[in-house]
Design an enzyme around this catalytic site. Structure first.
Site, mmCIF file in Angstrom:
data_model
loop_
_atom_site.group_PDB
_atom_site.id
_atom_site.type_symbol
_atom_site.label_atom_id
_atom_site.label_comp_id
_atom_site.label_asym_id
_atom_site.label_seq_id
_atom_site.Cartn_x
_atom_site.Cartn_y
_atom_site.Cartn_z
ATOM 1 N N GLU A 188 0.819 -1.212 0.000
ATOM 2 C CA GLU A 188 0.000 0.000 0.000
ATOM 3 C C GLU A 188 0.857 1.267 0.000
ATOM 4 O OE1 GLU A 188 -3.443 2.254 2.693
ATOM 5 O OE2 GLU A 188 -2.576 0.356 3.378
ATOM 6 N N GLU A 204 -11.837 1.431 4.834
ATOM 7 C CA GLU A 204 -10.867 1.672 5.896
ATOM 8 C C GLU A 204 -10.915 3.164 6.163
ATOM 9 O OE1 GLU A 204 -6.214 0.784 6.969
ATOM 10 O OE2 GLU A 204 -6.683 1.838 5.109
ATOM 11 N N ARG A 220 -10.544 11.300 5.096
ATOM 12 C CA ARG A 220 -10.360 10.028 5.798
ATOM 13 C C ARG A 220 -11.645 9.503 6.422
ATOM 14 N NH1 ARG A 220 -7.688 5.684 4.536
ATOM 15 N NH2 ARG A 220 -5.900 5.155 5.815
#
Length: 266
Positions: free
Chosen positions: A149, A243, A214
């Site tokens: 990632e 996530e 986020r």
């Protein structure tokens, strides 16, 4: 039809079975697991096997450790690699497809003082290739995939963009290592996230989703039709794993994700 997953910590419920029941009702297709260090994930094997027997779909695991295979200290790197090997073995034992990890997290940023890391770029690359190759070979033996990632520049100084991850994966020569993309990090690092997906399609193996801030998809300003459209164009058939942090009522926030992604990707 998009396949969505939610990381286990986002789902209400005291057991994986209870979390899975909620996830299905909300429109999710799977649960993405989280793996802490100190071989904690391996200690959950009986729990995970029971959950699988009860029908919980758990294709992937994302690490939640304090150090990673790109660490500056050799002993710390060895521990991180041992932890990741264990996690790859466990996800294989429960019929999953792979584990996602960054090269490092919170270790160093060229964008913050003191600006210059203790290793050269050449030394960084050597460490990364050594770790990726060892982990990739273990993943291949277990029949699963290691997803690398890229993180944003404030969280990792080595692998920030898809092109960097693809270059490293290409150098390993292993089909068992692929990129695990993350919409949040891409929004910061890629000049054109959708174009980056198209350019590195052959290396993409997994996808995690959160918005520009986020929070859950739909809570920020990311161009979801373009991002999801690029995945559709390349024929991506994997999961979109949430996530993210949650804003607003947490239950309603996590419940909103599958429908939002389906609308945005239609």
């Amino acid at each position: 039809m998009l396949k969505t997953a939610a990381q286990e910590q986002l789902l209400p419920g005291d057991t994986l079975q209870a979390k899975w029941e909620f996830a299905q009702q909300a429109g999710y297709d799977a649960v993405e697991l989280r793996a802490k260090g100190d071989f904690h994930f391996a200690s959950r094997l009986d729990e995970l096997k029971r959950a699988r027997k009860d029908g919980v779909v758990m294709p992937t695991v994302c690490v939640e450790m304090l150090h990673f295979f790109g660490a500056f200290d050799e002993d710390v790197r060895r521990d991180a690699i041992a932890q990741m090997k264990s996690q790859l073995t466990v996800i294989a034992e429960i019929g999953g497809i792979g584990a996602q990890t960054p090269a490092s997290y919170g270790m160093f940023s060229r964008r913050l003082p003191p600006f210059e890391p203790p290793r050269t770029e050449e030394q960084d690359r050597e460490v990364l290739l050594t770790g990726l190759t060892e982990l990739g070979e273990h993943a291949r033996k277990e029949g699963v995939t290691l997803f690398l990632e890229p993180l944003n520049r404030y969280e990792d100084h080595m692998v920030n963009r898809l092109e960097q991850a693809a270059d490293l994966i290409r150098a390993t020569g292993l089909d068992s290592v692929r990129i695990g993309i993350d919409s949040y990090h891409m929004n910061i690092e890629e000049a054109d996230p959708a174009a980056a997906i198209l350019a590195h399609a052959e290396w993409i193996g997994h996808a995690q989703v959160s918005d520009s801030n986020r929070f859950q998809p739909g809570a920020g300003h990311l161009d979801w039709p373009a991002w999801l459209g690029a995945l559709h164009t390349i024929g991506y058939e994997g999961y979109l794993a949430a996530e993210c942090r949650l804003t607003g009522d947490p239950v309603e926030a996590v419940r909103s994700v599958p429908a939002f992604l389906q609308r945005s990707g239609a």
